[in-house]
Design a protein around this motif. Sequence first.
Motif, PDB file in Angstrom:
ATOM      1  N   HIS A   1      31.227  36.392  12.403  1.00 37.09           N
ATOM      2  CA  HIS A   1      30.875  37.638  13.091  1.00 37.09           C
ATOM      3  C   HIS A   1      29.352  37.749  13.077  1.00 37.09           C
ATOM      4  CE1 HIS A   1      30.217  42.064  13.451  1.00 37.09           C
ATOM      5  NE2 HIS A   1      31.072  41.873  14.438  1.00 37.09           N
ATOM      6  N   LEU A   2      28.718  37.176  14.103  1.00 38.25           N
ATOM      7  CA  LEU A   2      27.265  37.019  14.096  1.00 38.25           C
ATOM      8  C   LEU A   2      26.555  37.805  15.187  1.00 38.25           C
ATOM      9  CD1 LEU A   2      27.105  33.173  13.401  1.00 38.25           C
ATOM     10  CD2 LEU A   2      27.098  35.062  11.758  1.00 38.25           C
ATOM     11  N   ASN A   3      27.301  38.464  16.081  1.00 37.07           N
ATOM     12  CA  ASN A   3      26.666  39.180  17.184  1.00 37.07           C
ATOM     13  C   ASN A   3      26.494  40.669  16.910  1.00 37.07           C
ATOM     14  OD1 ASN A   3      26.524  36.780  18.489  1.00 37.07           O
ATOM     15  ND2 ASN A   3      28.041  37.234  20.065  1.00 37.07           N
TER      16      ASN A   3
ATOM     17  N   ASN B   1      25.895  38.853   9.262  1.00 36.10           N
ATOM     18  CA  ASN B   1      24.432  38.861   9.221  1.00 36.10           C
ATOM     19  C   ASN B   1      23.953  39.581   7.971  1.00 36.10           C
ATOM     20  OD1 ASN B   1      23.442  37.597  11.770  1.00 36.10           O
ATOM     21  ND2 ASN B   1      24.740  39.185  12.687  1.00 36.10           N
ATOM     22  N   ALA B   2      22.694  39.360   7.629  1.00 36.23           N
ATOM     23  CA  ALA B   2      22.139  39.938   6.406  1.00 36.23           C
ATOM     24  C   ALA B   2      22.174  41.458   6.432  1.00 36.23           C
ATOM     25  CB  ALA B   2      20.704  39.441   6.211  1.00 36.23           C
TER      26      ALA B   2
ATOM     27  N   PHE C   1      30.198  35.212   3.496  1.00 36.69           N
ATOM     28  CA  PHE C   1      28.935  34.472   3.537  1.00 36.69           C
ATOM     29  C   PHE C   1      27.922  35.215   4.414  1.00 36.69           C
ATOM     30  CE2 PHE C   1      31.591  31.382   1.734  1.00 36.69           C
ATOM     31  CZ  PHE C   1      30.902  30.224   1.420  1.00 36.69           C
ATOM     32  N   VAL C   2      26.652  34.992   4.140  1.00 36.84           N
ATOM     33  CA  VAL C   2      25.588  35.549   4.959  1.00 36.84           C
ATOM     34  C   VAL C   2      24.956  34.438   5.795  1.00 36.84           C
ATOM     35  CG1 VAL C   2      23.828  35.265   3.146  1.00 36.84           C
ATOM     36  CG2 VAL C   2      23.477  36.964   4.953  1.00 36.84           C
ATOM     37  N   TYR C   3      24.636  34.765   7.047  1.00 38.57           N
ATOM     38  CA  TYR C   3      24.000  33.802   7.949  1.00 38.57           C
ATOM     39  C   TYR C   3      22.509  33.708   7.661  1.00 38.57           C
ATOM     40  CZ  TYR C   3      22.036  31.818  12.244  1.00 38.57           C
ATOM     41  OH  TYR C   3      21.341  31.055  13.140  1.00 38.57           O
ATOM     42  N   LYS C   4      22.007  32.480   7.519  1.00 39.61           N
ATOM     43  CA  LYS C   4      20.574  32.231   7.390  1.00 39.61           C
ATOM     44  C   LYS C   4      20.252  30.899   8.069  1.00 39.61           C
ATOM     45  CE  LYS C   4      19.312  35.753   4.737  1.00 39.61           C
ATOM     46  NZ  LYS C   4      18.252  36.725   5.072  1.00 39.61           N
TER      47      LYS C   4
ATOM     48  N   LEU D   1      16.581  39.631   7.414  1.00 40.68           N
ATOM     49  CA  LEU D   1      16.262  38.610   8.407  1.00 40.68           C
ATOM     50  C   LEU D   1      17.422  37.636   8.622  1.00 40.68           C
ATOM     51  CD1 LEU D   1      12.684  37.712   7.117  1.00 40.68           C
ATOM     52  CD2 LEU D   1      13.225  38.984   9.221  1.00 40.68           C
ATOM     53  N   PRO D   2      17.479  37.029   9.817  1.00 39.02           N
ATOM     54  CA  PRO D   2      18.448  35.954  10.036  1.00 39.02           C
ATOM     55  C   PRO D   2      17.954  34.610   9.515  1.00 39.02           C
ATOM     56  CG  PRO D   2      17.230  36.366  12.044  1.00 39.02           C
ATOM     57  CD  PRO D   2      16.754  37.383  11.046  1.00 39.02           C
TER      58      PRO D   2
END
Length: 405
Positions: free
Chosen positions: A41-43, A65-66, A85-88, A107-108
Amino acid sequence: MLSTAVAATVSAVLVAPSESAVPGGDPTLAGGGRVQSFWLHLNSTPVSEIDLFTEARRRSHIVLNAWEGSLVPRLKAMNPAVQVFVYKDLSSTRSYACRNGIDDAQLPTGVGYCEAEKNHPEWFLLDPRGRRFEYSGYSGHWQMDVGNTAYQNAWATRVIEDSTASRFDGVFMDNALFPCDAYHPGVCPAKYPTDAAFQQAYKSMLANTRDEFVAAGLKTVANLSNARLHTGAWDAYTEHLDGGFDEWWLTFDDDNLLPEYAEGWSRQVAEIASNEARGKLTWVQPHFTAGNDRAFRYALAGYLMVNGGHAAIAEIEETDRYDDASPWHPEYNWDLGTPSGPYRSVARNVFRRDFSCGMVLVNANPTGSRSVTVKLGSPHVDERGMVVKSVSLSGTSGSILRRFC
């Protein structure tokens, strides 16, 4: 695609026994007959409480996302076992996440653009003419020097601080790249003019930051898209990770399904097999439109050929559209039981894996090649609920079969 129905449609529900371990057997086979799925789920689209509850209960891993850290305790309350998990991004800093000279709080990436611009311009990767790289097709993404030790340390420190503060279980590291001209075709960085040099920089970053993530209790999964095209790259990167994500898994669109050849089907399914043998996670993502049963079954059968309980699958229809969770298929609720062993060849580029309560078949010959009929040896139930004794598979197709247990 399927053939030889020998009885009427089965009306009873087939329920195979749940098996989470193989007493005295190969631990890499435990759980191989059950499907796990994940959700990226990144959007940043809104998610209802019902959707959160539904997906928390049925997905093994969810990536956010963070700035969505507030969802972590809610997901955990709904299912303490789900891993969030967090997106980086490993490879870039984002200028769009800097406003009036100040980087966003969440931040991403691991390093803010404004901070790097002001204090560490040497962290930006340069082309042979001394210019910075902006990702082609992704405005505001500026490629960084992952081989720079100071960048590595800063990236890891800040990602760990943010992740632990929001109580994420792990970090999804996007863009662990392989070709030196990734995101800028035909132009390699001056510092890393070959794929080998470029990959060494990434291995350095993953190896040098590994202990910090382990000490923080954070799992790491990296996006290793197209690793199959680079011999040994998947294992070399995942050696310093808890798992890998293959963004393009077996089906690249409705009409482009990966057949067997030197860098084809077996090279890609070997990614899961290798990770299972080492107790590592694998997330795989086929691409096809909703309702394309052939592409779905080809991808899922390939996944089940090597699954041992650590892998998960989720399709995507539109590239980079990471909002709602992917469809949930009835096959995800099936339990084929314990695998009898690894998959085997039953004809040229036709593969079979037997389970205590079912079987999967794949014809990895090119699309359009002649169909191959496989005799099952005993009656099984196909995806339509028909009892069959044999299955006919055309090139790049698969089947998931159950039997009475």
